[in-house]
Structures are given as structure tokens and as C-alpha cells.
Enzyme design. Structure first.
Site, mmCIF file in Angstrom:
data_model
loop_
_atom_site.group_PDB
_atom_site.id
_atom_site.type_symbol
_atom_site.label_atom_id
_atom_site.label_comp_id
_atom_site.label_asym_id
_atom_site.label_seq_id
_atom_site.Cartn_x
_atom_site.Cartn_y
_atom_site.Cartn_z
ATOM 1 N N HIS A 167 0.867 -1.176 0.000
ATOM 2 C CA HIS A 167 0.000 0.000 0.000
ATOM 3 C C HIS A 167 0.904 1.226 0.000
ATOM 4 O O HIS A 167 1.669 1.451 0.934
ATOM 5 C CB HIS A 167 -0.925 0.023 1.217
ATOM 6 C CG HIS A 167 -1.872 1.178 1.199
ATOM 7 N ND1 HIS A 167 -3.136 1.098 0.656
ATOM 8 C CD2 HIS A 167 -1.734 2.457 1.649
ATOM 9 C CE1 HIS A 167 -3.741 2.267 0.770
ATOM 10 N NE2 HIS A 167 -2.914 3.109 1.373
ATOM 11 N N CYS A 168 0.803 2.009 -1.052
ATOM 12 C CA CYS A 168 1.681 3.170 -1.219
ATOM 13 C C CYS A 168 0.985 4.422 -0.707
ATOM 14 O O CYS A 168 -0.028 4.853 -1.271
ATOM 15 C CB CYS A 168 2.051 3.341 -2.689
ATOM 16 S SG CYS A 168 3.199 4.708 -2.973
ATOM 17 N N PRO A 169 1.505 5.043 0.343
ATOM 18 C CA PRO A 169 0.868 6.267 0.852
ATOM 19 C C PRO A 169 1.054 7.460 -0.077
ATOM 20 O O PRO A 169 0.268 8.412 -0.012
ATOM 21 C CB PRO A 169 1.567 6.493 2.195
ATOM 22 C CG PRO A 169 2.894 5.817 2.054
ATOM 23 C CD PRO A 169 2.664 4.649 1.156
ATOM 24 N N GLY A 172 -1.762 6.989 -2.431
ATOM 25 C CA GLY A 172 -3.034 6.837 -1.735
ATOM 26 C C GLY A 172 -3.840 5.644 -2.202
ATOM 27 O O GLY A 172 -5.078 5.704 -2.230
ATOM 28 N N GLN A 173 -3.178 4.555 -2.562
ATOM 29 C CA GLN A 173 -3.876 3.396 -3.096
ATOM 30 C C GLN A 173 -3.015 2.145 -2.912
ATOM 31 O O GLN A 173 -1.789 2.232 -2.787
ATOM 32 C CB GLN A 173 -4.183 3.603 -4.587
ATOM 33 C CG GLN A 173 -4.969 2.504 -5.255
ATOM 34 C CD GLN A 173 -6.351 2.322 -4.681
ATOM 35 O OE1 GLN A 173 -6.498 1.721 -3.619
ATOM 36 N NE2 GLN A 173 -7.361 2.853 -5.367
#
Length: 422
Positions: A167-169, A172-173
């Protein structure tokens, strides 16, 4: 009016444009990422590229510096939005656990009504064959499905994601099967953009040194934005450049970030590795699967209000023997050796006789019950057989009218009888 899928979606995602765009719960971080890309490019176009328009006299090549910067930036932003605003590969949730997986384990028993019966078992893991090797898949309690191979449940989005990478901050997805290609293109393109801005800024410093500012210090002092852009791009290049190299390694070995960090120390064989070239073709050239979720489709009300308790699947023979059939006939055919059970059954028969006589307009009587307690053999009891219909039943009903219960001592025990008053 029936609701749509995105309106009853149980994950933590955010939807826009009527379910056409889906983001993670931390979608606001996307604005920070856009600003970190857009602001430096604007500074570059205003303070650096503008001064390079006439430095390349042949064919006005100086304009190409500005055009390439603008087009490249738009390309990076489009990749960012595609990565962030689509379904990364969410596995649809089930309404109840898979029914075919329930079974009764005789080795594990539980107490039901004072009786030990087999317990309902549900396997938490299963094995599937991938490229000729067994792979263990787990059951997800939240989504109530067995996760496909390489699938994992994202705690941020609260969804199971196929080929879950991480999950890549920054976007945002979740990064999964359907958007991993665009994520890699975004990271690698951003690294190239950093290299381009850094090179053009350094070139402008070189032109200043060839002109009126012969030393590096004087040239940098004349164009502070160029120095700031070079420092900024150098720092960002360590991040996005290192990330690009890491994902090149993952693609070449057909791994995900999750698998690399979790199973690195296990030294387990990689069943998905088909060779470097085939691995790159799988990620970069294969057709992206369509989404398994129709977010704008209508759903029925019962599809999201149905209770999620698993139904009984197997007919338990033990429960059928204990609780099935006509219990009254079974009691009448067998002699019970427990006085308490017999007393309860007799009282129940009396209540049923009372209801029948009330419907016929007759007054009801108490059922005569005799319980004899013997010292040497314990409790023994007998139940009189009563016809359920016909004249005999009516005569018996008359014989039971107007009685009173008395307890009188007997030799060797206690008897309970009903005295009828004529």
C-alpha cells in the site's frame, strides 16, 4: 431505489464521480505528491527553461527544453492518477463462508444438551497447485473467501488485493495486479524527470559560467532556483531512482514487495519465476484483467443485509437420532430408568390432554403418575398408555376428573397417586 455497489462497499475506499473513480482512504496524500511534482517543474519552466529558449539557435531547439518538461510532467501526472484512481485488483467479498468447506470432525466434540457431538470444523488454509508446486492459501475472515495465490488483505483499505505488492501512501492506493504496471511506469518516469530537470539546471549554470559569470559561485549566486532544483532533484533521485532499481529486480525475479520482505529469510523456492525475459513480458506486455467489481451496478437489498451466519450443510446423524422423529412415541415404546425425565414427560402429556379437552368443551384433570422408589434397584417407573382419540379417551378423561395429589409412605419407598372423587 436499489443502491449501487460503491454505496454499500465495505472497504475503506473513497469513491468519486458516482463510483467511476476509486481511491484509498489516504487519498489526500495524493495532493502532496502532485504538488511535489508540479511545483518544481513550474519553477524550472519559469526560472530555467525560459532562459534556454535561445541558447540553441539551430531549429530553435531551445523551445524543446520547455516543451519536453511540460509534456513529461503531464505524462507523470496521468500515470499517477491512473495508478491511484482505479481498482488495483480487489477480490469481491462473499456474503457467507464457502458452504462446501464445512465438515464435522469426530475427534473434536462439543456439548449440546448434555451430549457430546462432533464439532463443526472449517479449514483455515488450503493447498493449490501453481506451476506444479503446492502453494498454501489462507482464508480471510473479513472477506470470507479463500485468498487466491499472491493475494493478501490490506489493513489500510480493508480489502483483499490480488498480487498484492504494497500500500503506497504517496499515491493513496494499494498496488496490486491491475495497477502495478502503471505504478512502475510512474516511478521510473519520475526518476527520468528528476534526471532531466537536474541536467537542464546544470546546463544553465554552465551557460552562465561561459558568459558573464566565470566562476561556479557567481553563476550559482546569479541563479539560485537552478541550485535549489539541482539539490531537490538529487535528493528525490535517490528515492525514486532506488525504488525503480528495486522494482526492476522484483520484476526480473517475479516477486512482489510483500513477498520479498516476508519470505526473504525462508529461502523458499519462487514458484512464479519463469525466467527474466518471461517475467518482464508478464508485467509489461500481458493484458490487464478487467475489474471483478462492478462499482456502479445495482445491488439487491438482501445482498447486503443478509446475516452472515453460515448455514448448516451436513445432516448430522447423531442429532437426528437424538432429536429427530416423534419423541412422544419414542418415550412410550421404551422404559426410562430416570424418574425425573419420566415425570417431565408425563406432565407434558397432561398439558396436551388439557388442551384437547378444553377444545372439546370438557374440563381437564391431572394425569395420574405413580413413581416408586425401590431401595435395591433404584428408580423404576411405568407410564399408562392413553388412547389419543375415540370413546376410550373420553372415558379416561372422565375418570381423571376432580382428583387431588397426595403423598403417602409405602413400605420400602414413596408412592404418588391421584385420588378420584366420584
Amino acid at each position: 431505489m436499489a443502491k449501487r455497489v460503491y454505496e454499500v462497499w465495505k472497504g475503506n475506499n473513497k469513491f468519486f464521480l458516482g463510483g467511476r473513480l476509486i481511491f484509498g482512504p489516504d487519498a489526500r496524500s495524493l495532493l502532496i505528491t502532485i504538488s511535489l511534482v508540479l511545483v518544481p517543474v513550474v519553477i524550472f519552466c519559469v526560472f530555467v527553461a525560459r532562459h534556454l529558449l535561445h541558447k540553441f539557435s539551430a531549429y530553435n531547439a531551445g523551445y524543446a527544453v520547455l516543451i519536453v518538461a511540460i509534456v513529461f510532467t503531464l505524462y507523470v501526472l496521468v500515470l499517477l492518477l491512473i495508478t491511484s484512481a482505479q481498482d488495483p485488483g480487489f477480490v469481491p467479498r462473499a456474503l457467507h463462508p464457502p458452504e462446501e468447506e464445512f465438515s464435522y470432525d469426530p475427534s473434536v466434540t462439543g456439548d449440546i444438551g448434555g451430549r457430546r457431538t462432533p464439532s463443526l470444523q472449517f479449514p483455515r488454509t488450503k493447498e493449490v497447485i501453481v506451476n506444479g508446486l503446492p502453494v498454501r492459501i489462507k482464508y480471510c475472515d473479513t472477506c470470507m473467501v479463500y485468498r487466491p495465490p499472491r493475494c493478501s488483505h490490506c489493513s489500510v483499505c480493508n480489502n483483499c488485493v490480488e498480487r498484492f505488492d504494497h500500500h503506497c501512501p504517496w499515491v493513496g492506493q494499494c498496488i496490486g495486479q491491475r495497477n502495478y504496471r502503471y505504478f512502475f511506469m510512474f516511478v521510473s518516469s519520475l526518476a527520468l524527470l528528476c534526471i532531466y530537470v537536474f541536467a537542464m539546471s546544470a546546463l544553465y549554470i554552465k551557460f552562465l559560467m561561459d558568459g558573464d559569470y566565470p566562476t561556479v559561485w557567481k553563476a550559482m549566486k546569479h541563479s539560485p532556483p537552478s541550485v535549489i532544483l539541482m539539490i531537490y532533484c538529487f535528493i528525490c533521485l535517490w528515492f525514486v531512482g532506488g525504488l525503480t532499481c528495486f522494482h526492476l529486480y522484483l520484476i526480473g525475479t517475479n516477486q512482489t514487495t510483500y513477498e520479498n520482505f516476508r519470505y526473504r529469510a525462508d529461502n523458499r523456492p519462487n514458484v512464479y519465476d519463469r525466467g527474466c525475459l518471461a517475467n518482464f513480458l508478464e508485467v509489461c506486455c500481458t493484458k490487464i484483467k478487467p475489474s471483478r467489481n462492478k462499482f456502479r451496478a445495482h445491488v439487491q437489498e438482501e445482498s447486503f443485509t443478509r446475516p452472515q451466519a453460515p448455514p448448516r450443510l451436513h445432516h448430522d446423524p447423531i442429532e437426528e437420532d437424538d432429536f429427530g422423529g416423534d419423541r412422544r412415541a419414542k418415550v412410550e415404546d421404551d422404559d426410562l430408568e430416570i424418574g425425573d425425565d419420566l415425570l417431565k414427560i408425563s406432565m407434558r402429556r397432561d398439558y396436551e390432554g388439557f388442551d384437547e379437552e378444553t377444545q372439546r368443551g370438557h374440563s381437564s384433570n391431572s394425569l395420574q403418575t405413580v413413581v416408586t422408589l425401590e431401595e435395591d434397584t433404584g428408580l423404576s417407573a411405568s407410564v399408562p398408555q392413553f388412547p389419543e382419540n375415540g370413546s376410550d379417551g373420553q372415558n379416561m378423561s372422565r375418570g381423571r376428573r376432580g382428583g387431588s395429589w397426595e403423598i403417602s409412605p409405602l413400605e420400602g419407598g414413596v408412592s404418588m397417586h391421584n385420588e378420584s372423587h366420584n
